[in-house]
Design a protein around this motif. Sequence first.
Motif, short mmCIF file in Angstrom:
data_model
loop_
_atom_site.label_atom_id
_atom_site.label_comp_id
_atom_site.label_asym_id
_atom_site.label_seq_id
_atom_site.Cartn_x
_atom_site.Cartn_y
_atom_site.Cartn_z
N SER A 188 0.85 -1.20 0.00
CA SER A 188 0.00 0.00 0.00
C SER A 188 0.88 1.25 0.00
CB SER A 188 -0.93 -0.01 1.21
OG SER A 188 -0.17 -0.01 2.39
N ASP B 9 -12.74 6.26 13.90
CA ASP B 9 -13.50 5.16 14.50
C ASP B 9 -13.34 5.12 16.01
OD1 ASP B 9 -14.31 4.49 11.94
OD2 ASP B 9 -12.95 2.77 11.77
N GLY C 262 -4.48 7.32 5.10
CA GLY C 262 -5.94 7.24 5.09
C GLY C 262 -6.44 6.24 6.11
N ASN C 263 -5.77 5.10 6.23
CA ASN C 263 -6.17 4.09 7.20
C ASN C 263 -6.01 4.60 8.62
OD1 ASN C 263 -6.76 2.34 5.13
ND2 ASN C 263 -4.84 1.20 5.28
N THR C 264 -4.92 5.30 8.90
CA THR C 264 -4.70 5.86 10.23
C THR C 264 -5.79 6.89 10.54
OG1 THR C 264 -2.33 5.51 10.05
CG2 THR C 264 -3.07 7.12 11.69
N GLN D 258 -8.78 7.01 9.36
CA GLN D 258 -10.03 6.30 9.60
C GLN D 258 -10.03 5.63 10.98
OE1 GLN D 258 -11.22 3.75 6.40
NE2 GLN D 258 -13.09 3.14 7.42
N ARG D 259 -8.90 5.05 11.38
CA ARG D 259 -8.80 4.44 12.71
C ARG D 259 -9.03 5.49 13.79
NH1 ARG D 259 -3.57 2.59 13.86
NH2 ARG D 259 -4.37 2.11 15.91
N SER E 210 -2.37 5.72 1.23
CA SER E 210 -3.44 4.85 1.74
C SER E 210 -3.21 4.50 3.20
CB SER E 210 -3.57 3.59 0.88
OG SER E 210 -2.45 2.75 1.05
N ARG E 211 -1.93 4.39 3.63
CA ARG E 211 -1.65 4.13 5.05
C ARG E 211 -2.12 5.31 5.88
NH1 ARG E 211 3.05 1.76 3.19
NH2 ARG E 211 4.29 3.59 3.65
#
Length: 191
Positions: free
Chosen positions: A3, A18, A10-12, A14-15, A7-8
């Motif tokens: 990735s 959440d 983006g994942n962070t 989103q985490r 994108s990493r």
Amino acid sequence: MSSSPQSRRGNTRQRIQDVALELFAEQGYEKTSLREIAERLEVTKAALYYHFKTKEEIIISLFQDLTRPIDELITWAEAQPRTLETKQEILRRYSTALCGAAPLYRFMQENQATMRELSIGETFKQRMFTMVDLLRTDGAPLTDQVRCVSALFTMHAGMLFLQHVEGDQEEKRMATLEVAIDLITQAHHEA
């Protein structure tokens, strides 16, 4: 395929969203600190600040991400004829969008005082007025206009209050949608 750094990130992001939403639901928006969010994520406060400087930035980003499908629905619906079929499709699409944003709507319901203070509160209110206007027919009897408004808010009530009722989430969503479509259909009778 690995990735990309984008994108990493983006994942962070989103985490963080959440976990923040979980904490806001558990303790309330006002009682949750950025430090607690960072601790739950097991990151430093500096790492959290890289993505978000304030709790309001987190909630605004969540609101923008989770309500994008509703904005897209409004854009689509504004270009459609105001037929019964269009109104039924608006409700179907809204049901799907609402399902994807359920945690945010629960947060908004449980933190109404905070929502009034945040900029997204007014944005949400305007979005709901637009949705009502897309479902309502000008000049229709008042009872039919109430049915149109009720169709929309039946979906909110179903999502918020049926979460405590035993049963499959999708079945509850479909039952709520059926009632909303019944209301819009009753409101759209021919003279």
